[in-house]
Design a protein around this motif. Structure first.
Motif, PDB file in Angstrom:
ATOM      1  N   PRO A  68       0.534 -59.075 -44.623  1.00 58.26           N
ATOM      2  CA  PRO A  68       1.072 -57.923 -45.368  1.00 58.26           C
ATOM      3  C   PRO A  68       0.779 -56.598 -44.679  1.00 58.26           C
ATOM      4  CG  PRO A  68      -0.823 -58.848 -46.508  1.00 58.26           C
ATOM      5  CD  PRO A  68      -0.476 -59.809 -45.426  1.00 58.26           C
ATOM      6  N   TYR A  69      -0.328 -56.540 -43.938  1.00 61.24           N
ATOM      7  CA  TYR A  69      -0.698 -55.302 -43.241  1.00 61.24           C
ATOM      8  C   TYR A  69       0.367 -54.921 -42.211  1.00 61.24           C
ATOM      9  CZ  TYR A  69      -3.575 -52.024 -40.536  1.00 61.24           C
ATOM     10  OH  TYR A  69      -4.066 -50.912 -39.885  1.00 61.24           O
ATOM     11  N   MET A  72       3.778 -53.987 -43.796  1.00 59.58           N
ATOM     12  CA  MET A  72       3.789 -52.609 -44.272  1.00 59.58           C
ATOM     13  C   MET A  72       3.843 -51.616 -43.108  1.00 59.58           C
ATOM     14  SD  MET A  72       3.983 -52.646 -47.470  1.00 59.58           S
ATOM     15  CE  MET A  72       3.783 -53.752 -48.866  1.00 59.58           C
ATOM     16  N   ILE A 275      -2.256 -64.148 -50.368  1.00 62.45           N
ATOM     17  CA  ILE A 275      -1.015 -63.425 -50.069  1.00 62.45           C
ATOM     18  C   ILE A 275      -0.175 -63.241 -51.333  1.00 62.45           C
ATOM     19  CG2 ILE A 275       1.215 -63.666 -48.900  1.00 62.45           C
ATOM     20  CD1 ILE A 275      -0.127 -64.592 -46.487  1.00 62.45           C
ATOM     21  N   TRP A 281      -1.304 -56.852 -51.248  1.00 61.21           N
ATOM     22  CA  TRP A 281      -0.190 -56.072 -50.717  1.00 61.21           C
ATOM     23  C   TRP A 281      -0.382 -54.583 -50.984  1.00 61.21           C
ATOM     24  CZ3 TRP A 281       3.923 -57.955 -47.862  1.00 61.21           C
ATOM     25  CH2 TRP A 281       3.975 -59.350 -47.738  1.00 61.21           C
ATOM     26  N   ALA A 284      -2.898 -53.323 -48.502  1.00 56.13           N
ATOM     27  CA  ALA A 284      -2.293 -53.240 -47.170  1.00 56.13           C
ATOM     28  C   ALA A 284      -1.421 -51.991 -47.051  1.00 56.13           C
ATOM     29  CB  ALA A 284      -1.474 -54.496 -46.889  1.00 56.13           C
ATOM     30  N   ALA A 285      -0.586 -51.751 -48.055  1.00 59.21           N
ATOM     31  CA  ALA A 285       0.297 -50.581 -48.032  1.00 59.21           C
ATOM     32  C   ALA A 285      -0.515 -49.285 -48.050  1.00 59.21           C
ATOM     33  CB  ALA A 285       1.249 -50.626 -49.223  1.00 59.21           C
TER      34      ALA A 285
END
Length: 640
Positions: A68-69, A72, A275, A281, A284-285
């Protein structure tokens, strides 16, 4: 390659470019493009890459967090980075001046200035503490190694040894498992360096050693910016590159230690089930958004000193990827040492892992005491933190100075920009003095958690809306094409218009849902301090509607609708700063009727005006085509 393309290549060249003369002689430019890239890398790569990302990674599924990193990064980080760089470079103006694109939104620029002020105040306090630890490491024995100091308590147990009874390693390990152990590095941090008070309202006395280091920190920042980007552009050759040398030295030393592999496994082992967790998420964002420095105003400011045809598209990709790669690399450095420390204590890595100031000034320094020649490794580590912090601080101060100088805009203020830099540095130092008191750490963390949190997300979202929907995405795409020689790639156009704003909105919603009142260790912040925190957060956001209302009230027009239309319409001087770059719809010949000057253009006509102009062009412009029989006929010129 034609001559124009060749000149553009030179304008964006890295060392070796033959043209050294400033393109914008009044405002100045970077000495060459590598200075801009290094400065932007130093700005984006900061303390958070070392003390926040590794902790987030292991907490959110290890290697699984990388997925997810990087998602993003691709859909939000790089597009927003490119947007801000192209925005500042096109107009050659700082975070205030660029809002000539739509004057009603100038409050966004003021919001960026407020955010940069808050961050600049507390960020330099963190740097000054790193300075203090750096100076204290100039000794044969690190002062946080043992528990035989006046500031230590009976609960102190060191990992190296202790002069107190029952200080064996077995007892140390048992106390860790029982969560009763207090490390000498923690007591050094709390009882000696900070001499922390029991409440955020109990300021106590100023910690004179910390105050002295704060003065040193501000003097260093001022001297490096004394000639603006001309001096800071030279300094970053060292400040932006040497941290990688130190990281590599610490990494090589770390992986040779026993237990280092366990720490790295703890850092990277993927837990794929996480995940599916929305929090992963969201983290990560948020990490991508905050670590790249979006909406601080610094990216716009640094890009404003580029030459007009510099390839900022290329730069945005290089800098963003470098920033994220540094975060991942720093994780290996941190967790190899923490794995060694956990192995030494016989505990799980999670028992010694920490983040933020707890990692930089407690956990990692304690681990360094276990190494031979520990003062050397401590000097390297804190010198790296200083350089990482200074790289960001340079841009924060330059953002404020450039905004002030651009806003006043007189020849005198441009000539005496150094005085503005000195004045801002002095004010920043004075505002940072309360953070050097015994309650300073409480206020520092309050500012970090509130002053630069959801307000950045709101500012970035409004910026996207203004550029893409008020100014108009077609207008902006044409501006970028005029500047770079090619239009923004389709992927970035979609991200700017749809994907990135949706992700930003997701970050905002996630931040609100996941909100928890701030705490520091076991200390719970009182309600009145949280109110102050929210006021700091709102102080940057409130600039946007307040200035918008002011601009509408003072704009031309007899009705609200007319005033609103006038307020959002680009200022007549919006466009490239230099006359040589004002071509097409920015050319002087198209500026008939511009108030107060014969230069400038209303670059964003409203849809009705745009349609009328296109119709007129279709009617007036024609091609004369010679027929095979010698006759002529006209054919309308197709519009792009």
């Amino acid at each position: 390659m034609d001559q124009k393309q060749f000149v553009r290549m030179l304008n964006g060249a890295v060392p070796g470019e033959p043209v050294k003369k400033d393109e914008n002689t009044r405002r100045g430019n970077w000495g060459n493009q590598i200075e801009f890239v290094l400065t932007s890398v130093g700005y984006a790569v900061g303390l958070g890459n070392v003390w926040r990302f590794p902790y987030l990674c292991y907490r959110n599924g290890g290697g699984a967090f990388m997925f997810p990193y990087f998602i993003m990064l691709v859909f939000c980080g790089i597009p927003l980075f490119f947007l801000e760089l192209s925005f500042g470079q096109f107009a050659s103006l700082g975070c205030l001046g660029v809002w000539k694109v739509s004057p009603m939104f100038k409050g966004v620029g003021y919001g960026m200035m407020v955010v940069s002020t808050y961050i600049g105040i507390y960020y330099n306090v963190v740097i000054c503490i790193a300075f203090y630890y750096f100076f204290m490491s100039m000794t044969n024995l690190l002062p946080w190694t043992y528990c035989n100091n006046p500031w230590n308590t009976p609960d102190c147990s060191g990992v190296v040894g202790t002069s107190r009874p029952n200080g064996s390693l077995a007892n140390v390990t048992g106390m860790v498992n029982g969560t009763k152990r207090t490390s000498p590095s923690e007591e050094y941090w709390r009882n000696y360096v900070l001499n922390i008070s029991d409440d955020i309202g109990n300021f106590g006395e100023v910690r004179l050693p910390i105050l002295g280091c704060l003065a040193v920190s501000w003097v260093v920042v001022f001297l490096c910016l004394i000639r603006g980007v001309k001096s800071s552009g030279k300094v970053v050759y060292f400040t932006a590159t040497f941290p990688y040398v130190v990281l590599t030295i610490l990494f090589v030393r770390g992986i040779t230690l026993e237990g280092a592999i366990d720490g790295i496994k703890y850092y990277l082992t993927p837990q794929w089930k996480m995940i599916l967790d929305a929090k992963v998420w969201g983290d990560a964002a948020s990490q991508i958004f905050y670590s790249l420095g979006c909406a601080w105003g610094g990216l716009i400011t640094m890009a404003s000193y580029n030459k007009f045809h510099n390839n900022c598209y290329r730069d945005s990709i290089i800098i963003s990827i470098t920033n994220c790669a540094t975060s991942v690399y720093a994780g290996f450095v941190i967790f190899s040492i923490l794995g060694f420390m956990a192995h030494h204590l016989g505990v799980d890595v999670s028992a010694v892992a920490d983040h933020g100031p707890g990692l930089a000034f407690v956990a990692y320094p304690e681990a360094l005491t276990l190494l031979p020649i520990s003062p050397l490794w401590s000097l390297l580590f804190f010198f790296m933190l200083i350089l990482l912090g200074l790289g960001t601080q340079f841009c924060l101060l330059e953002t404020l100075v450039t905004a002030i100088v651009d806003e006043i805009g007189t020849d005198w203020i441009i000539k005496h920009k150094t005085l503005v830099t000195l004045g801002v540095a002095i004010v920043g130092f004075l505002l940072g003095v309360p953070l050097t008191t015994r309650a300073g750490i409480y206020w520092l963390l309050l500012m970090d958690n509130y002053a630069a949190s959801f307000s950045l997300v709101i500012i970035s979202c409004i910026m996207c809306i203004c550029i893409m929907y008020v100014y108009g995405h077609r207008n902006y795409f044409k501006d970028v094409e005029m500047m770079l020689g090619f239009p923004p790639p389709f992927f970035f156009r979609m991200c700017w218009r749809f994907i990135s704003p949706v992700i930003i909105t997701f970050i905002l919603i996630f931040t609100v849902i996941q909100y928890k009142p701030i705490t520091y260790n076991k200390y719970i912040y009182p309600g009145w301090s949280l109110v102050i925190g929210f006021c700091m957060a709102l102080s940057s956001v409130i600039c946007i509607p307040l200035y918008g209302l002011y601009k509408i009230a003072t704009s031309e027009g007899s009705t609200f609708s007319e005033r609103l239309k006038s307020a959002v319409k680009p200022h007549w001087s919006w466009g490239p700063a230099l006359q040589e770059h004002r071509v097409g719809r920015y050319a002087p010949s198209s500026l008939l009727g511009a108030p107060g000057s014969d230069i400038g253009v209303e670059a964003c006509p409203f849809k009705e005006e745009l349609k009328e102009e296109e119709k007129e062009k279709r009617d007036e412009i024609s091609l004369t085509i010679q027929g095979s029989n010698g006759s002529t006929h006209t054919s309308p010129l197709p519009m792009a």
